[in-house]
Design an enzyme around this catalytic site. Structure first.
Site, PDB file in Angstrom:
ATOM      1  CG  ASN A 166      -1.999  -1.024   1.120  1.00 39.29           C
ATOM      2  OD1 ASN A 166      -2.938  -0.878   0.358  1.00 39.29           O
ATOM      3  ND2 ASN A 166      -1.826  -2.131   1.850  1.00 39.29           N
TER       4      ASN A 166
ATOM      5  CD  GLU B  38      -3.329  -3.117  -2.829  1.00 37.62           C
ATOM      6  OE1 GLU B  38      -3.980  -2.497  -1.959  1.00 37.62           O
ATOM      7  OE2 GLU B  38      -3.339  -4.356  -2.939  1.00 37.62           O
TER       8      GLU B  38
ATOM      9  CG  ASP C 226      -6.448  -0.469  -2.202  1.00 41.18           C
ATOM     10  OD1 ASP C 226      -7.311  -1.351  -2.381  1.00 41.18           O
ATOM     11  OD2 ASP C 226      -5.729  -0.402  -1.183  1.00 41.18           O
TER      12      ASP C 226
ATOM     13  CD  GLU D  41      -9.707  -4.224  -1.464  1.00 36.12           C
ATOM     14  OE1 GLU D  41      -8.877  -4.673  -0.664  1.00 36.12           O
ATOM     15  OE2 GLU D  41      -9.727  -3.034  -1.836  1.00 36.12           O
TER      16      GLU D  41
HETATM   17  P1  C2E Z   1      -6.774  -2.176   2.027  1.00 39.88           P
HETATM   18  O1  C2E Z   1      -5.489  -1.786   1.396  1.00 39.88           O
HETATM   19  O2  C2E Z   1      -7.990  -2.037   1.220  1.00 39.88           O
HETATM   20  O3  C2E Z   1      -6.627  -3.598   2.606  1.00 39.88           O
HETATM   21  C1  C2E Z   1      -7.606  -4.516   2.647  1.00 39.88           C
HETATM   22  C2  C2E Z   1      -8.265  -4.504   3.968  1.00 39.88           C
HETATM   23  O4  C2E Z   1      -9.411  -5.313   3.902  1.00 39.88           O
HETATM   24  C3  C2E Z   1      -7.372  -5.127   5.043  1.00 39.88           C
HETATM   25  O5  C2E Z   1      -7.697  -4.585   6.252  1.00 39.88           O
HETATM   26  C4  C2E Z   1      -7.861  -6.562   5.065  1.00 39.88           C
HETATM   27  O6  C2E Z   1      -7.607  -7.240   6.271  1.00 39.88           O
HETATM   28  C5  C2E Z   1      -9.339  -6.342   4.859  1.00 39.88           C
HETATM   29  N1  C2E Z   1      -9.990  -7.512   4.297  1.00 39.88           N
HETATM   30  C6  C2E Z   1      -9.493  -8.440   3.455  1.00 39.88           C
HETATM   31  N2  C2E Z   1     -10.465  -9.333   3.159  1.00 39.88           N
HETATM   32  C7  C2E Z   1     -11.593  -8.958   3.782  1.00 39.88           C
HETATM   33  C8  C2E Z   1     -12.921  -9.471   3.849  1.00 39.88           C
HETATM   34  O7  C2E Z   1     -13.299 -10.498   3.258  1.00 39.88           O
HETATM   35  N3  C2E Z   1     -13.832  -8.774   4.598  1.00 39.88           N
HETATM   36  C9  C2E Z   1     -13.454  -7.653   5.258  1.00 39.88           C
HETATM   37  N4  C2E Z   1     -14.369  -7.041   5.985  1.00 39.88           N
HETATM   38  N5  C2E Z   1     -12.204  -7.123   5.232  1.00 39.88           N
HETATM   39  C10 C2E Z   1     -11.287  -7.782   4.501  1.00 39.88           C
HETATM   40  P2  C2E Z   1      -6.607  -4.073   7.199  1.00 39.88           P
HETATM   41  O8  C2E Z   1      -5.429  -4.955   7.192  1.00 39.88           O
HETATM   42  O9  C2E Z   1      -7.273  -3.810   8.491  1.00 39.88           O
HETATM   43  O10 C2E Z   1      -6.138  -2.734   6.571  1.00 39.88           O
HETATM   44  C11 C2E Z   1      -6.983  -1.682   6.462  1.00 39.88           C
HETATM   45  C12 C2E Z   1      -6.444  -0.667   5.558  1.00 39.88           C
HETATM   46  O11 C2E Z   1      -5.294  -0.090   6.155  1.00 39.88           O
HETATM   47  C13 C2E Z   1      -5.931  -1.177   4.231  1.00 39.88           C
HETATM   48  O12 C2E Z   1      -6.987  -1.261   3.361  1.00 39.88           O
HETATM   49  C14 C2E Z   1      -4.963  -0.132   3.820  1.00 39.88           C
HETATM   50  O13 C2E Z   1      -5.637   0.958   3.223  1.00 39.88           O
HETATM   51  C15 C2E Z   1      -4.409   0.288   5.139  1.00 39.88           C
HETATM   52  N6  C2E Z   1      -3.143  -0.384   5.360  1.00 39.88           N
HETATM   53  C16 C2E Z   1      -2.862  -1.586   5.864  1.00 39.88           C
HETATM   54  N7  C2E Z   1      -1.532  -1.779   5.945  1.00 39.88           N
HETATM   55  C17 C2E Z   1      -0.976  -0.669   5.425  1.00 39.88           C
HETATM   56  C18 C2E Z   1       0.389  -0.264   5.216  1.00 39.88           C
HETATM   57  O14 C2E Z   1       1.361  -0.978   5.474  1.00 39.88           O
HETATM   58  N8  C2E Z   1       0.572   0.996   4.678  1.00 39.88           N
HETATM   59  C19 C2E Z   1      -0.489   1.778   4.320  1.00 39.88           C
HETATM   60  N9  C2E Z   1      -0.229   2.973   3.795  1.00 39.88           N
HETATM   61  N10 C2E Z   1      -1.740   1.433   4.533  1.00 39.88           N
HETATM   62  C20 C2E Z   1      -1.978   0.211   5.062  1.00 39.88           C
HETATM   63 MG    MG Z   2      -4.706  -2.163  -0.112  1.00 36.91          MG
HETATM   64 MG    MG Z   3      -8.486  -1.963  -0.376  1.00 37.28          MG
END
Ligand code: C2E
Ligand code: MG
Ligand code: MG
Length: 739
Positions: free
Chosen positions: A572, A605, A635, A692
């Protein structure tokens, strides 16, 4: 023998000559103008005193002596006697003659004295305390006299042997002794009494005319031939004085107004008046002090008024509101209160389009309207710019609710009611006070709670009111704390990178993954990125975290390459990472070089909203990344303001379709139609697509049926720690594959 007789004859001739010379001295003095120095006291006005105008010694005694001496042919001069008594003065050769004597007394060193004839008769008078009528006989009297009159005292003793005389240094001491009954009367020269008794403090003293007696008033000197000669010559002058001359001198000095008031006299004489004046001054002083104090209090009040009130609207200022709200809460602990934090959402726009004056009028209107519906137990303040705080009784009746609504509506329609089109958007946050708030009154904290709720409304497209949710506050506070700990967390390994596999349903295999960070906080446990990433973005710390994640991903990719398991991973890139001063393509190129990776192994992304914010910078970044060989993905497509224009302009490789909008409350059937068309459109545009947020078999089946075969979601696999991800079987499990 003859010669001795001749010697004796010569001696007697010499002695005779000397005597003749001595006797002839006054004549010589007259011829030569040699002065006769007369020592006199200066503290017996009007007999001897220092003339205030000429600063010379004057008085009855002085004039009598001058007249007699001049008649005797002397050029006379007077000196004040410095010695304590006349006896001491007799021994001082600086004086030719001393005055006054009543009778001949020996000098302090015991040498005999010689006196002139009486210049006059000094009347001596006894003075008693006013009330005293009966006086003992003169011979049994206890009399007080001044020590400087010791000569006279001796004369009195000779005249009245039974008299008991006590000597005092000053007239005040004499009077004190009289008043204390230590003496029966005071004795002094009548002329002096005529002067001294003018003193107001002595007005109670009475002259005893019956007890008057006279004393000779003479000059004297040591009994030497020269002294005797002076006396003899003086006597000639004294004899020449006529009675008329004497009386004229006495009259001259006794009829003058010689007595001068000193401070104590004024005090005695005008004591009451002075006291009244002093009291008047004190009263005036007190009034002045009180006036000053009242003025100061008034100024302080004005200053406080200025600090506590807002100049524009007349409502309380933040300081004043805090103070008054705390007072109300203390005074009414039983009243259920709520605190409203209100804000005009489009105030900047109103100021810009209608002018500041219009903005100011709106604020005044709002304050006036609100104050109009508040009771004594309620308060409102303008806490900053277009933000108002109101402490209002909770649970009011229907009328209260109507009043509130009326204020809000009239503010909303302020400009519309005045023929303009602008509708005012009012956002408010409401915090309902808890019992704890009354125990520990902290208006700032309550304002913060209400402000949090208000911000939630402001962040949406709507206006209106929201109630504060304590959980939200706690979480926000926790995250703010957490953000400060980020650098240490990165160093200590609390930040981890997890991988969520991406399924390729066509191949039946997992093909790639998305790297997602996780924070295993030492005290708070696992933290979700959604809790802390927006805060890191606001705090300007997201780039630090992302660099760490990208670096860790590159390390893992290299290891997998080395193990022969070549993969691609999506990372990301926060919209806040992209800044004109930062070379993101260069950064990634450097990374893959450093780890010996192929750029195609990194998919980058970028959220859809970032494209909407700064399209130019994003497009150029995207272009450069793709030129460098990286794949760029858009994304969260579908979650924000997806526009067809963006799809046309932004050159990305893959669209990441967020399926969350399928789960919304809208018509599911319509959602499916939209997704079908998006899939079709993206494919037609030559871009790849991954879905996703896929959670159910039904969703997966639907997507595949529409040709979207790349899928990421809990249905296939949740994000996994790297060790578990490495253990994962590449094949998609059978039930998922069968969809
Ligand atoms: P994202 O990039 O859209 O990542 C996908 C999010 O959706 C991830 O949440 C993931 O755990 C969640 N997800 C995947 N499959 C499903 C599903 O079937 N149902 C639901 N409800 N959720 C699902 P996560 O890990 O909590 O991350 C949230 C957001 O935080 C990410 O959205 C991304 O925008 C950001 N993020 C996470 N890690 C990083 C990072 O290292 N750097 C940056 N800049 N942003 C990050
Ligand atoms: Mg993402
Ligand atoms: Mg996403």
């Amino acid at each position: 023998m003859r010669s001795s007789r001749t010697k004796a004859a010569v001696l007697s001739v010499l002695l005779l000559t000397a005597l003749t010379l001595c006797c002839a001295a006054p004549a010589l003095a007259e011829q030569d103008g040699e002065p006769l120095t007369v020592g006199v006291p200066a503290n017996r006005c009007p007999v001897f005193y220092l003339d205030a105008d000429t600063h010379e010694i004057a008085g009855i005694g002085v004039d009598l002596m001058r007249a007699a001496a001049e008649a005797a042919g002397y050029a006379v001069s007077f000196r004040t006697i410095e010695e304590k008594t006349l006896k001491d003065a007799l021994d001082n050769p600086a004086y030719d003659v001393i005055m006054p004597f009543g009778s001949a007394i020996p000098s302090a060193s015991g040498r005999p004295s010689v006196l002139s004839d009486a210049l006059t008769q000094t009347p001596m008078t006894l003075v008693t305390e006013g009330g005293r009528k009966q006086m003992p006989a003169l011979n049994q009297l206890r009399v007080g006299m001044l020590r400087s009159m010791s000569g006279a005292a001796e004369t009195v003793r000779q005249m009245h042997p039974g008299i008991e005389i006590s000597m005092y240094e000053t007239m005040d001491a004499c009077v004190a002794a009289l008043r204390a009954g230590r003496v029966d009367a005071l004795l002094h020269n009548s002329y002096v009494w005529s002067y001294v008794l003018q003193k107001p403090a002595y007005s109670d003293l009475t002259v005893q005319p019956a007890a008057m007696f006279s004393m000779d008033f003479r000059a004297g000197t040591l009994d030497t031939p020269a002294g005797r000669a002076i006396m003899e010559r003086l006597n000639g002058g004294i004899a020449a004085l006529s009675d008329t001359q004497r009386q004229a001198i006495v009259l001259d000095h006794t009829s003058r107004r010689l007595y001068r008031y000193d401070f104590s006299d004024y005090l005695h004489q005008y004591g009451l008046i002075l006291l009244l004046i002093a009291l008047l001054f004190m009263a005036l002083g007190t009034i002045a002090v009180q006036k000053r104090r009242a003025l100061r209090l008034e100024q302080e009040k004005k200053l406080r008024q200025l600090i506590d009130h807002d100049e524009l609207t007349g409502a309380l200022s933040l300081v004043g509101f805090r103070k008054h709200a705390a007072e109300l809460l203390t005074a009414h602990p039983d009243v259920p209160y709520l605190l409203v934090y209100g804000n005009i959402k489009n105030f900047k726009y109103i100021n810009d389009s209608l002018g500041r004056t219009a903005g100011d009028e709106l604020l005044r209107f709002w304050a006036e309207k609100t104050q109009g519906i508040l009771s004594e137990e309620e308060a409102m303040g303008r806490v900053e710019a277009d933000h108002f705080a109101v402490l209002r009784r909770a649970g009011g009746d229907e009328k209260t609710r109507q009043d509130d609504q009326h204020v809000i509506d009239s503010v909303r329609n302020y400009f519309i009611d005045r023929g303009k089109e602008n509708r005012v958007q009012v956002c408010g946050g409401v915090y309902v006070l808890t019992p704890e708030d009354y125990r520990k009154i902290d208006v700032n904290r309550m304002l913060d709670y209400a402000r949090v709720a208000e911000k939630r409304v402001r962040d949406t497209l709507k206006d209106g009111y929201e109630f504060y949710n304590p959980e939200q506050w706690e979480k926000g506070k926790r995250v703010a704390d957490v953000v400060n700990q980020l650098p240490a967390a990165i160093r200590s390994g609390e930040i981890q990178v997890w991988y969520q596999p991406q399924a390729d349903c066509e191949k039946g295999k997992y093909d790639g993954a998305e790297a997602l960070c996780r924070w295993n906080h030492s005290k708070l446990g696992w933290l979700n990125p959604a809790e802390f990433i927006p805060t890191l973005e606001d705090a300007g710390l997201i780039f630090d975290l992302d660099c760490f994640v990208w670096d860790r991903v590159c390390q893992d990719l290299r290891r997998w390459n080395e193990q022969g398991k070549r993969r691609a991973v999506s990372v990301n890139l926060s919209r806040r990472d992209i800044r004109p001063d930062r070379d993101i393509p260069g950064h990634f190129t450097g990374l893959v070089k450093a780890y010996g990776l192929s750029p195609s192994q990194l998919h980058i992304e970028i959220t859809e909203t970032a494209f909407a914010e700064n399209p130019d910078l994003l497009i150029s970044t995207t272009v450069k990344l793709r030129e460098a060989g990286f794949e760029v993905e858009m994304d969260d497509f579908g979650s924000g303001y997806s526009s067809l224009h963006m799809l046309k302009e932004v050159p990305v490789d893959r669209i990441k379709l967020d399926l969350h909008f399928l789960t919304g409350t809208g018509d599911a059937q319509k959602g499916r139609v939209i997704i079908s068309y998006i899939i079709q459109m993206v494919r037609s545009l030559g871009m790849r697509l991954i879905a996703e947020g896929v959670e159910t078999a039904e969703q997966a089946q639907f997507l595949q049926s529409r040709g979207c075969t790349e899928i990421q979601g809990y249905y296939f696999c949740k994000p996994l720690p790297v060790e578990q991800f490495e253990q994962l079987n590449e094949e998609i499990p059978a039930p998922a594959r069968e969809q």
